[in-house]
Write an enzyme that holds these catalytic residues in place. Structure first.
Site, PDB file in Angstrom:
ATOM      1  N   LEU A   1     -24.530  33.656 -46.292  1.00  0.00           N
ATOM      2  CA  LEU A   1     -25.475  34.441 -45.513  1.00  0.00           C
ATOM      3  C   LEU A   1     -25.221  34.296 -44.023  1.00  0.00           C
ATOM      4  O   LEU A   1     -25.325  35.267 -43.265  1.00  0.00           O
ATOM      5  CB  LEU A   1     -26.913  34.016 -45.837  1.00  0.00           C
ATOM      6  CG  LEU A   1     -28.034  34.604 -44.956  1.00  0.00           C
ATOM      7  CD1 LEU A   1     -28.030  36.120 -45.028  1.00  0.00           C
ATOM      8  CD2 LEU A   1     -29.390  34.042 -45.378  1.00  0.00           C
TER       9      LEU A   1
ATOM     10  N   TYR B   1     -21.814  36.173 -43.001  1.00  0.00           N
ATOM     11  CA  TYR B   1     -21.943  37.595 -43.326  1.00  0.00           C
ATOM     12  C   TYR B   1     -22.911  38.269 -42.362  1.00  0.00           C
ATOM     13  O   TYR B   1     -22.667  39.384 -41.875  1.00  0.00           O
ATOM     14  CB  TYR B   1     -22.426  37.769 -44.767  1.00  0.00           C
ATOM     15  CG  TYR B   1     -22.772  39.214 -45.105  1.00  0.00           C
ATOM     16  CD1 TYR B   1     -21.777  40.186 -45.196  1.00  0.00           C
ATOM     17  CD2 TYR B   1     -24.107  39.604 -45.295  1.00  0.00           C
ATOM     18  CE1 TYR B   1     -22.099  41.507 -45.485  1.00  0.00           C
ATOM     19  CE2 TYR B   1     -24.431  40.918 -45.594  1.00  0.00           C
ATOM     20  CZ  TYR B   1     -23.423  41.867 -45.684  1.00  0.00           C
ATOM     21  OH  TYR B   1     -23.749  43.176 -45.960  1.00  0.00           O
ATOM     22  N   HIS B   2     -24.010  37.598 -42.074  1.00  0.00           N
ATOM     23  CA  HIS B   2     -25.011  38.138 -41.160  1.00  0.00           C
ATOM     24  C   HIS B   2     -24.401  38.371 -39.774  1.00  0.00           C
ATOM     25  O   HIS B   2     -24.598  39.424 -39.151  1.00  0.00           O
ATOM     26  CB  HIS B   2     -26.195  37.178 -41.062  1.00  0.00           C
ATOM     27  CG  HIS B   2     -27.249  37.607 -40.091  1.00  0.00           C
ATOM     28  ND1 HIS B   2     -27.281  37.157 -38.790  1.00  0.00           N
ATOM     29  CD2 HIS B   2     -28.298  38.453 -40.206  1.00  0.00           C
ATOM     30  CE1 HIS B   2     -28.307  37.694 -38.151  1.00  0.00           C
ATOM     31  NE2 HIS B   2     -28.942  38.489 -38.983  1.00  0.00           N
ATOM     32  N   HIS B   3     -23.635  37.397 -39.300  1.00  0.00           N
ATOM     33  CA  HIS B   3     -23.031  37.511 -37.976  1.00  0.00           C
ATOM     34  C   HIS B   3     -22.063  38.689 -37.885  1.00  0.00           C
ATOM     35  O   HIS B   3     -22.124  39.481 -36.943  1.00  0.00           O
ATOM     36  CB  HIS B   3     -22.314  36.211 -37.612  1.00  0.00           C
ATOM     37  CG  HIS B   3     -23.206  35.182 -36.990  1.00  0.00           C
ATOM     38  ND1 HIS B   3     -23.943  35.428 -35.865  1.00  0.00           N
ATOM     39  CD2 HIS B   3     -23.468  33.895 -37.332  1.00  0.00           C
ATOM     40  CE1 HIS B   3     -24.628  34.353 -35.523  1.00  0.00           C
ATOM     41  NE2 HIS B   3     -24.359  33.400 -36.414  1.00  0.00           N
TER      42      HIS B   3
ATOM     43  N   VAL C   1     -23.829  42.314 -38.445  1.00  0.00           N
ATOM     44  CA  VAL C   1     -24.612  42.742 -37.287  1.00  0.00           C
ATOM     45  C   VAL C   1     -23.690  43.131 -36.143  1.00  0.00           C
ATOM     46  O   VAL C   1     -23.938  44.116 -35.436  1.00  0.00           O
ATOM     47  CB  VAL C   1     -25.591  41.628 -36.844  1.00  0.00           C
ATOM     48  CG1 VAL C   1     -26.235  41.984 -35.507  1.00  0.00           C
ATOM     49  CG2 VAL C   1     -26.664  41.418 -37.900  1.00  0.00           C
TER      50      VAL C   1
END
Length: 281
Positions: free
Chosen positions: A155, A158-160, A163
């Site tokens: 997470l 992947y989030h970085h 976005v």
């Protein structure tokens, strides 16, 4: 690439659907001197956000391997400064950027506020650009994790990268729902980095506070899904003009849905499942 590179803004004389709101108070530097240049720059090179993401992932994995037989670094002071700096930036960004969005929502209604992008000649555009740059800076969060030998979950990275890619692409086409997305992200990061800075200072916080921070992050993802569905209905079923391409809209929907799923999994594993395990023990 799935229509993601088909930009129209500032090409062949085309303009954008944008707010005309002008801030009453603006500092001299809170402006973009050449909005067309910056937009064309993003349009020409947005795909390198993917290049940066791949390089980031490879570098992080190499550092992890390098750290396998080494002791974790003591970076408490550096971590405090890092998180405190990002907390201050996020609070300032929230206060300055969201004024345009909230004014349009209050004055013209929610539909207008997410279909007309921020005024490209005003303060919000400056903080929008800083927001895009900050997504590259925030990749540094991961360095503190791997150098301190803390668990790195899917997470997180992947989030970085998701976005980063979405933000740069949205900047290239002045995505109007970005008014809501950026405001929500500034809000979530204001709480998140303040929390991180406080704990980096060596202070303990109640479990309820950490749960609240994760809840705010998760709520942001559901709000993103809701806004994307709302815009889709406006564009497809109501033929309402919104400053967002269908390609960008599909990308937003995919990213926010996956974020929502991953944050729910994280919340369950970090709080509910762990609490059940404690009760059993």
């Amino acid at each position: 690439m799935l229509g993601l590179g088909e930009f129209q803004i500032y090409r062949n004389g085309s303009e954008t659907l944008h707010s005309e709101y002008v801030y009453k108070y603006a500092l001299p530097f809170e402006k973009i001197s050449d909005k067309v240049w910056w937009t064309m720059f993003f349009q020409a090179y947005w795909h390198h956000s993917i290049t940066i993401s791949i390089a980031y992932y490879v570098i992080i994995r190499l550092i992890e391997k390098w750290m396998q037989n080494r002791k974790p670094f003591d970076l408490r002071r550096e971590l405090l400064i890092w998180n405190a700096g990002l907390a201050v930036f996020s609070w300032l960004g929230l206060i300055r950027f969201s004024e345009d969005f909230l004014y349009n929502w209050y004055t013209h209604g929610f539909k207008y506020s997410i279909c007309y992008s921020c005024n490209p000649d005003s303060v919000a555009a400056f903080w929008s650009l800083l927001f895009a740059v900050s997504k590259i800076v925030e990749l540094g969060d991961t360095l503190f994790i791997v150098l301190r030998k803390r668990p790195l979950i899917f997470l997180h990275y992947y989030h970085h990268v998701a976005v980063l890619v979405y933000t740069i692409h949205s900047g290239a086409e002045h995505t109007a729902p970005g008014q809501a997305f950026i405001s929500m992200n500034y809000l979530a990061h204001s709480f998140m980095y303040t929390y991180y800075a406080y704990t980096a200072y060596g202070k303990r916080v109640p479990r309820l506070v950490s749960m609240l921070v994760t809840t705010v992050q998760t709520a942001q993802m559901f709000a993103g899904v809701g806004v994307s569905i709302f815009v889709y209905n406006l564009k497809v079923y109501n033929n309402y003009k919104c400053q967002q391409s269908m390609a960008n809209l599909y990308l937003a929907f995919f990213i926010y849905v996956t974020f929502a799923i991953l944050f729910i999994q994280f919340f369950y594993g970090a709080y509910i499942k762990r609490e059940k395990r404690k009760k059993v023990e």
